[in-house]
Design an enzyme around this catalytic site. Structure first.
Site, PDB file in Angstrom:
ATOM      1  N   VAL A 107       0.828  -1.210   0.000  1.00 14.22           N
ATOM      2  CA  VAL A 107       0.000   0.000   0.000  1.00 14.22           C
ATOM      3  C   VAL A 107       0.862   1.259   0.000  1.00 14.22           C
ATOM      4  CG1 VAL A 107      -1.994  -1.110   1.094  1.00 14.22           C
ATOM      5  CG2 VAL A 107      -0.201  -0.145   2.540  1.00 14.22           C
ATOM      6  N   HIS A 123      -4.655  -3.833  -2.495  1.00 12.30           N
ATOM      7  CA  HIS A 123      -5.143  -3.481  -1.157  1.00 12.30           C
ATOM      8  C   HIS A 123      -5.218  -1.974  -0.936  1.00 12.30           C
ATOM      9  CE1 HIS A 123      -3.669  -7.712   0.237  1.00 12.30           C
ATOM     10  NE2 HIS A 123      -4.843  -7.756  -0.353  1.00 12.30           N
ATOM     11  N   CYS A 131     -13.757   8.866   3.072  1.00 14.82           N
ATOM     12  CA  CYS A 131     -14.794   9.056   4.087  1.00 14.82           C
ATOM     13  C   CYS A 131     -15.813   7.925   3.953  1.00 14.82           C
ATOM     14  CB  CYS A 131     -15.485  10.404   3.899  1.00 14.82           C
ATOM     15  SG  CYS A 131     -16.962  10.554   4.951  1.00 14.82           S
ATOM     16  N   CYS A 134     -19.558   9.731   3.093  1.00 14.54           N
ATOM     17  CA  CYS A 134     -19.944  10.292   1.784  1.00 14.54           C
ATOM     18  C   CYS A 134     -19.026   9.848   0.651  1.00 14.54           C
ATOM     19  CB  CYS A 134     -19.981  11.822   1.860  1.00 14.54           C
ATOM     20  SG  CYS A 134     -18.348  12.601   2.051  1.00 14.54           S
ATOM     21  N   SER A 223       6.242 -12.221  -1.626  1.00 12.77           N
ATOM     22  CA  SER A 223       5.002 -12.500  -0.891  1.00 12.77           C
ATOM     23  C   SER A 223       4.997 -13.946  -0.422  1.00 12.77           C
ATOM     24  CB  SER A 223       3.771 -12.258  -1.776  1.00 12.77           C
ATOM     25  OG  SER A 223       2.596 -12.653  -1.086  1.00 12.77           O
ATOM     26  N   SER A 224       4.560 -14.159   0.805  1.00 17.63           N
ATOM     27  CA  SER A 224       4.406 -15.519   1.318  1.00 17.63           C
ATOM     28  C   SER A 224       3.048 -16.098   0.927  1.00 17.63           C
ATOM     29  CB  SER A 224       4.564 -15.524   2.837  1.00 17.63           C
ATOM     30  OG  SER A 224       3.604 -14.659   3.422  1.00 17.63           O
ATOM     31  N   ASN A 248      11.080 -15.342  -3.135  1.00 17.21           N
ATOM     32  CA  ASN A 248      10.694 -15.025  -1.756  1.00 17.21           C
ATOM     33  C   ASN A 248      11.652 -15.721  -0.802  1.00 17.21           C
ATOM     34  OD1 ASN A 248       8.651 -13.584  -0.149  1.00 17.21           O
ATOM     35  ND2 ASN A 248       8.259 -15.593   0.745  1.00 17.21           N
ATOM     36  N   GLY A 250      11.364 -16.676   2.295  1.00 12.71           N
ATOM     37  CA  GLY A 250      10.793 -17.774   3.070  1.00 12.71           C
ATOM     38  C   GLY A 250       9.813 -18.594   2.251  1.00 12.71           C
TER      39      GLY A 250
END
Ligand SMILES: [Zn+2]
Length: 289
Positions: A107, A123, A131, A134, A223-224, A248, A250
């Protein structure tokens, strides 16, 4: 086998060379090199307290006070973070014509900052605020000014960085923390990111799936795959008989579905893309903390 710095993995180079339309899924491991911590260890288990859920955030004022107080301290680190070699390598991958779409679970906006254009923020983005009353969107930078203004003294506190713009601030009385509301309707403000316990907007998933359908292979970077919102794209690729590989450190939740996994830091494993692009994989200066 341990992955020595500077060592090239021919499997990864061959995989990228063989596929011109890669669907790339990235996660926290891409941004750790930019000073943004991740949640999970190499076994994919929580390193720390799991993040706030959507239900707790909207349902409990004390949770929001604690969230925004910690965010007040954590935001500057996100705002100052700079792309690292992994982000630049993936931007180079796009320039070299090998990227159908980059889908990120992060993000922090660092792929765009590195120059990637075909990016979907699965994400959401921490630099946007929405908001819940609204739907008005506003900038997190402006909200930071309001948070600091309304809560004299808090900005001077010291707290270690935590994932997703959070900071480890405990042992404080959060009940006095003043949480700003929407300028337009007075409604509840929320960072425009998908919280745990919240669904990714359907159109966003459909758009990403459409790109995956046009891709000839999938590459997971950092990413796992512990979260279903990302894992489902691997399942979709496999269903479609598209090969999937991963970089990755792990284990991932999809190891048994992968052609191979390069167990190396993302920036090291992808550095050859920068060499190929004529740019050197120089790590930028450490982020001031
Ligand atoms: Zn509003």
């Amino acid at each position: 086998m341990a992955y020595a710095a500077g060592m090239r993995d021919p499997r990864l180079e061959d995989f990228i060379a063989a596929h011109r339309r890669l669907f790339v899924l990235t996660g926290a491991g891409c941004s750790t090199g930019s000073g943004i911590p991740d949640y999970r260890d190499e076994q994919g288990a929580w390193k720390r307290t799991p993040p706030v859920t959507y239900q707790a955030f909207v349902g409990d004022v004390a949770t929001r006070q604690r969230y925004w107080a910690r965010s007040l301290l954590g935001w500057p680190r996100i705002a100052q973070a700079r792309p690292n070699r992994a982000h630049r390598a993936l931007a180079a991958l796009e320039t070299q014509g090998h990227c159908e779409q980059l889908l990120t679970q992060n993000v922090d906006g660092l792929h765009q900052a590195a120059g990637s254009r075909a990016v979907i923020d699965l994400h959401g983005r921490l630099d946007d605020v929405v908001c819940l009353g609204c739907g008005t969107r506003s900038s997190r930078a402006r909200l930071q000014d309001r948070l600091v203004e309304a809560n004299a003294g808090w900005a001077g506190l010291v707290a270690a960085a935590a994932p997703d713009g959070d900071a480890d601030l405990e042992g404080r009385d959060f009940t006095a923390f003043d949480v700003p509301t929407c300028d337009v309707c007075g409604g509840m403000l929320k960072p425009d990111v998908v919280f745990f316990g919240e669904n990714v907007p359907r159109e966003r998933v459909q758009t990403a799936m459409a790109h995956l359908a046009r891709a000839d292979a999938m590459l997971v970077v950092g990413s796992s795959l512990m979260v279903y919102s990302g894992l489902r794209f691997v399942h979709a690729a496999v269903r479609d008989s598209k090969p999937v590989a991963a970089v990755n450190l792990g284990r991932t939740r999809a190891d048994d579905l992968l052609r191979f996994r390069v167990a190396a830091p993302c920036g090291d494993a992808l550095a050859f893309l920068l060499d190929a692009d004529g740019r050197r994989g120089v790590t930028p200066p450490a982020i001031a903390s």
